[in-house]
Design a protein around this motif. Structure first.
Motif, PDB file in Angstrom:
ATOM      1  N   ILE A   1       7.036  -3.648  -7.981  1.00 31.40           N
ATOM      2  CA  ILE A   1       6.956  -4.867  -8.345  1.00 31.40           C
ATOM      3  C   ILE A   1       5.799  -4.660  -7.199  1.00 31.40           C
ATOM      4  CG2 ILE A   1       6.900  -7.416  -7.280  1.00 31.40           C
ATOM      5  CD1 ILE A   1       9.487  -6.543  -9.179  1.00 31.40           C
ATOM      6  N   LEU A   2       6.197  -3.724  -5.438  1.00 29.12           N
ATOM      7  CA  LEU A   2       4.965  -3.570  -4.588  1.00 29.12           C
ATOM      8  C   LEU A   2       3.877  -3.392  -5.031  1.00 29.12           C
ATOM      9  CD1 LEU A   2       7.554  -3.799  -1.678  1.00 29.12           C
ATOM     10  CD2 LEU A   2       6.168  -5.464  -1.796  1.00 29.12           C
ATOM     11  N   ALA A   3       4.299  -2.356  -5.796  1.00 26.12           N
ATOM     12  CA  ALA A   3       3.101  -1.171  -6.103  1.00 26.12           C
ATOM     13  C   ALA A   3       2.118  -1.991  -6.929  1.00 26.12           C
ATOM     14  CB  ALA A   3       3.323  -0.013  -6.199  1.00 26.12           C
ATOM     15  N   GLY A   4       2.961  -2.769  -7.540  1.00 30.07           N
ATOM     16  CA  GLY A   4       1.988  -3.050  -8.726  1.00 30.07           C
ATOM     17  C   GLY A   4       1.580  -4.263  -7.920  1.00 30.07           C
ATOM     18  N   THR A   5       1.806  -5.093  -7.245  1.00 26.92           N
ATOM     19  CA  THR A   5       1.158  -5.969  -6.419  1.00 26.92           C
ATOM     20  C   THR A   5       0.243  -6.272  -5.507  1.00 26.92           C
ATOM     21  OG1 THR A   5       2.598  -6.494  -5.623  1.00 26.92           O
ATOM     22  CG2 THR A   5       1.671  -7.878  -3.985  1.00 26.92           C
ATOM     23  N   TYR A   6       0.382  -4.043  -4.607  1.00 25.50           N
ATOM     24  CA  TYR A   6      -1.411  -3.822  -4.638  1.00 25.50           C
ATOM     25  C   TYR A   6      -1.975  -3.659  -5.309  1.00 25.50           C
ATOM     26  CZ  TYR A   6      -4.231  -0.715  -2.142  1.00 25.50           C
ATOM     27  OH  TYR A   6      -5.545  -0.234  -1.064  1.00 25.50           O
ATOM     28  N   LEU A   7      -1.873  -2.847  -6.679  1.00 21.15           N
ATOM     29  CA  LEU A   7      -3.635  -2.924  -7.397  1.00 21.15           C
ATOM     30  C   LEU A   7      -3.869  -3.645  -7.515  1.00 21.15           C
ATOM     31  CD1 LEU A   7      -1.679  -0.048 -10.161  1.00 21.15           C
ATOM     32  CD2 LEU A   7      -2.544   0.561  -7.747  1.00 21.15           C
ATOM     33  N   SER A   8      -2.951  -5.416  -7.791  1.00 20.29           N
ATOM     34  CA  SER A   8      -3.329  -6.450  -8.461  1.00 20.29           C
ATOM     35  C   SER A   8      -4.063  -7.043  -7.477  1.00 20.29           C
ATOM     36  CB  SER A   8      -2.336  -7.106  -8.675  1.00 20.29           C
ATOM     37  OG  SER A   8      -2.383  -8.657  -9.106  1.00 20.29           O
ATOM     38  N   GLU A   9      -3.180  -7.069  -6.626  1.00 22.27           N
ATOM     39  CA  GLU A   9      -3.986  -7.865  -5.670  1.00 22.27           C
ATOM     40  C   GLU A   9      -5.005  -7.396  -4.367  1.00 22.27           C
ATOM     41  OE1 GLU A   9      -2.282 -11.308  -5.966  1.00 22.27           O
ATOM     42  OE2 GLU A   9      -1.982 -10.112  -7.264  1.00 22.27           O
ATOM     43  N   TYR A  10      -5.067  -6.572  -3.970  1.00 26.96           N
ATOM     44  CA  TYR A  10      -5.806  -5.426  -2.962  1.00 26.96           C
ATOM     45  C   TYR A  10      -6.364  -4.640  -3.531  1.00 26.96           C
ATOM     46  CZ  TYR A  10      -1.709  -7.943   0.192  1.00 26.96           C
ATOM     47  OH  TYR A  10      -1.358  -8.565   1.130  1.00 26.96           O
ATOM     48  N   GLY A  11      -6.466  -3.214  -4.375  1.00 25.92           N
ATOM     49  CA  GLY A  11      -7.081  -2.733  -5.128  1.00 25.92           C
ATOM     50  C   GLY A  11      -7.660  -2.979  -6.180  1.00 25.92           C
ATOM     51  N   ARG A  12      -8.471  -3.801  -6.159  1.00 24.55           N
ATOM     52  CA  ARG A  12      -8.726  -4.635  -8.320  1.00 24.55           C
ATOM     53  C   ARG A  12     -10.098  -3.669  -7.805  1.00 24.55           C
ATOM     54  NH1 ARG A  12      -8.711 -10.600 -10.073  1.00 24.55           N
ATOM     55  NH2 ARG A  12      -6.710 -11.036  -9.217  1.00 24.55           N
TER      56      ARG A  12
ATOM     57  N   PHE B   1       0.775  -1.454   0.443  1.00 21.09           N
ATOM     58  CA  PHE B   1      -0.062   0.361   0.109  1.00 21.09           C
ATOM     59  C   PHE B   1       0.909   1.328   0.341  1.00 21.09           C
ATOM     60  CE2 PHE B   1      -1.796   3.851   2.375  1.00 21.09           C
ATOM     61  CZ  PHE B   1      -3.079   3.379   1.917  1.00 21.09           C
ATOM     62  N   PHE B   2       1.430   1.243   0.995  1.00 24.46           N
ATOM     63  CA  PHE B   2       3.000   2.453   1.322  1.00 24.46           C
ATOM     64  C   PHE B   2       3.578   2.991  -0.429  1.00 24.46           C
ATOM     65  CE2 PHE B   2       7.500   3.575   1.504  1.00 24.46           C
ATOM     66  CZ  PHE B   2       7.313   4.913   1.882  1.00 24.46           C
ATOM     67  N   PHE B   3       3.966   1.637  -1.192  1.00 17.39           N
ATOM     68  CA  PHE B   3       4.324   2.215  -2.363  1.00 17.39           C
ATOM     69  C   PHE B   3       3.430   2.970  -3.690  1.00 17.39           C
ATOM     70  CE2 PHE B   3       7.863  -0.237  -0.534  1.00 17.39           C
ATOM     71  CZ  PHE B   3       8.881   0.484  -0.870  1.00 17.39           C
ATOM     72  N   ALA B   4       2.511   1.679  -3.186  1.00 18.92           N
ATOM     73  CA  ALA B   4       1.273   2.185  -4.895  1.00 18.92           C
ATOM     74  C   ALA B   4       0.772   3.813  -4.286  1.00 18.92           C
ATOM     75  CB  ALA B   4      -0.176   1.345  -4.246  1.00 18.92           C
TER      76      ALA B   4
END
Lengths: 313, 282
Positions: free
Chosen positions: B88-99, A22-25
């Protein structure tokens, strides 16, 4: 109770991982706001000294500390428009070739070649343009243009090989891959049924493209063009090499000119005076705001197409 | 009676399709033309000294760009070390948590714009937040500028390839009792490894050819430098300075550097596309 401990550890792990991602997003949003805020803050001395006059005056005199952004803005906009005017028909042609004409075996390699054009670093375009393309223009092409088309004011000037038109032309080659790859993708989203019904009533291939595919993909194509424009506006190194770096405005497209990015590349490290540096940052701010608006528009258009048009298909 | 309308339509058809063929030929021709010149002029300028020696004093022939090669590698490695994990972590947020979440679509929107944002503006930004407060040009400032350029590129590709991993795979792992983060790291990342590698390689290729953001951050240096708080020479900035300079030997050096950087960027791009990720295959 090992089971519970593990359950707890899993929960902590989950929270931690989610928190970090979340932080990096969020950092992307923070970063872009910070970018805007820092540029604005650094530009304040110039904006305070010149006010809105900064936007429409054309003096650029580090000695007297008088700065106006108009010639740089003019150069950026005009060179990008030239690029788009040249690149759009060619990019559409390439997209049509890749989706409708090319035999299957050629589709991959041809698409790859166009993508490689996008991968070549900007400075290579600039250097190649300066050492190979500009001399060719100066000796062969521009004298011819001036002689034959010189009655039109925009084609007057000295055959130097560097100037607004050469910079626009190189920019066109650089943005062709971006426009054609989006155009190809939206063309592919046209439902085959629509195209087949065109063929069924006897339309030629071109008529199907012109009357069915293009109207159907209109907003996506428009987005592709705007995306290309956004790319061209912010391009730096190729323009710096080819535009001629002369701070002034002239109607003749063959004359040397300047752009926001070229002015920044040439002067930023040499500027010592605080107002000079601040004026350069203000130029950067203008460039950032213009490209942000243009790219946001492109993004919205392409998205609207893939939701409304492609999504239904 | 010959059908004039039909003939006219047929001619228009062939003319238009011919024009489209010519457009494709135009694009390919420029690619070949530029690559040919870079290859011919660049290969002629390369010599063992080019890879091992420091630049000669202005106007003197000889010398090399060993320090610029080292500098480009240094900056690219640091930028990758910063930009790739965070992307990659930010992309993970978009794909795994923030759909479907509003925040995720805002991040996506901004990242898409930053991908195409003018890189020279990033240079000014880093100048204002790192170079001036720290008192001078530095390698780390250049690396940070490159990492900022890399970040949105990695985010968008990471999100796209992570989304390609089927939800059934995630559900299977979750059903076995694995926590979400373990599912992401050991199942989803593994399933998307190919795609992530492709994305990272393309991002590395992109930033290693950047010039504009380095002009005011890592600047330039005629000597070896591995210290992060001092300016460092890079191939791309060397091309800019040498190509703009007055000496023929400098121009030859610029072609040599152009050859090296183009060969490296294209090699990585082609490998990423053909070997690792097959975009046209599916």
């Amino acid at each position: 109770m090992p089971f519970l401990d593990r359950h707890k550890a899993d929960k902590i792990g989950d929270a931690l991982f989610k928190g970090v991602s979340f932080f990096f997003a969020v950092s992307v949003i923070v970063l872009s706001c910070l970018l805007f805020a820092v540029l604005l803050w650094e530009a304040i001395p110039a904006l305070r000294a010149f006010g809105l006059r900064f936007l429409y005056t054309s003096a650029w005199d580090p000695v007297r500390s008088v700065f106006g952004a108009l010639p740089a803005i003019y150069g950026t906009v005009v060179s990008s428009i030239i690029a788009v005017v040249i690149a759009v028909p060619i990019s559409l042609g390439i997209a049509i070739f890749l989706t409708e004409l090319s035999p299957a075996w050629l589709c991959g390699p041809a698409g790859m070649a166009i993508e490689l054009l996008a991968a070549i670093p900007s400075i290579i375009y600039g250097m190649w343009g300066l050492f190979v393309f500009a001399p060719l223009l100066a000796s062969r092409v521009e004298p011819f243009i001036i002689e034959r088309l010189g009655f039109i004011p925009i084609f007057r000037g000295a055959p130097l090989g560097i100037g607004m038109l050469p910079a626009g032309f190189i920019l066109a080659i650089m943005i062709i891959p971006f426009i054609s790859s989006v155009a190809r993708d939206v063309f592919r989203m046209t439902p085959p049924m629509l195209k087949e019904s065109g063929y069924a009533v006897g339309a030629t291939r071109w008529e199907v493209i012109r009357r069915i595919v293009m109207p159907f993909t209109k907003s996506g194509l428009f987005g592709a063009v705007i995306l290309g424009l956004g790319r061209a506006l912010g391009e730096t190194m190729a323009v710096t090499f080819l535009i001629g770096n002369s701070y002034g405005m002239s109607a003749g497209l063959l004359n040397p000119a300047t752009s926001i990015s070229a002015t920044l590349a040439n002067e930023f490290t040499e500027a010592v005076d605080a107002v000079h540096i601040s004026s350069l940052v203000a130029l950067g701010l203008i460039l950032f705001v213009i490209t942000f608006i243009v790219l946001a528009g492109a993004k919205l258009l392409i998205k609207r197409f893939s939701l409304a048009g492609g999504g239904r298909a | 009676m010959p059908n004039f309308l039909y003939t006219r339509r047929k001619i228009t058809n062939y003319a238009a399709l011919g024009a489209s063929l010519l457009s494709a030929a135009f694009g390919v021709a420029f690619l070949v033309w530029i690559l040919k010149d870079v290859l011919v002029m660049g290969a002629g300028a390369l010599s063992p000294a080019f890879f091992t020696e420091l630049p000669a004093p202005p106007g003197e022939a000889g010398g090399g760009l060993a320090n610029a090669i080292g500098g480009t590698l240094l900056l690219t490695v640091i930028a990758t070390a910063i930009g790739v994990p965070s992307g990659i972590l930010a992309g993970t947020y978009l794909s795994e948590y923030g759909r479907g979440s509003r925040l995720a679509s805002a991040v996506r929107f901004i990242a898409d714009i930053l991908v195409s944002a003018p890189s020279i503006v990033i240079g000014i930004f880093v100048y204002a937040i790192i170079v001036r407060p720290s008192g001078g040009f530095s390698a780390i400032a250049g690396a940070v500028a490159l990492a900022i350029i890399m970040l949105p590129v990695v985010i968008r590709t990471a999100e796209e390839v992570l989304k390609l991993v089927p939800d059934a795979t995630r559900e299977a792992a979750l059903a076995l009792g694995a926590p979400h983060w373990k599912v992401t790291v050991f199942v989803v990342y593994r399933g998307a490894a190919r795609g992530i590698t492709t994305g990272v390689m393309l991002a590395v290729a992109r930033v290693s050819g950047e010039t504009a953001p380095l002009l005011f951050t890592s600047f330039n240096n005629s000597f070896w430098n591995w210290k992060l708080n001092e300016p460092v020479s890079t191939l791309t900035v060397a091309i800019f300075n040498y190509a703009m300079g007055p000496y023929d030997d400098w121009h030859a050096k610029a072609w040599g550097a152009a050859f090296l950087i183009t060969a490296a960027v294209l090699f990585v791009t082609v490998t990423a596309r053909l070997v690792v990720g097959r975009r046209h295959g599916g």
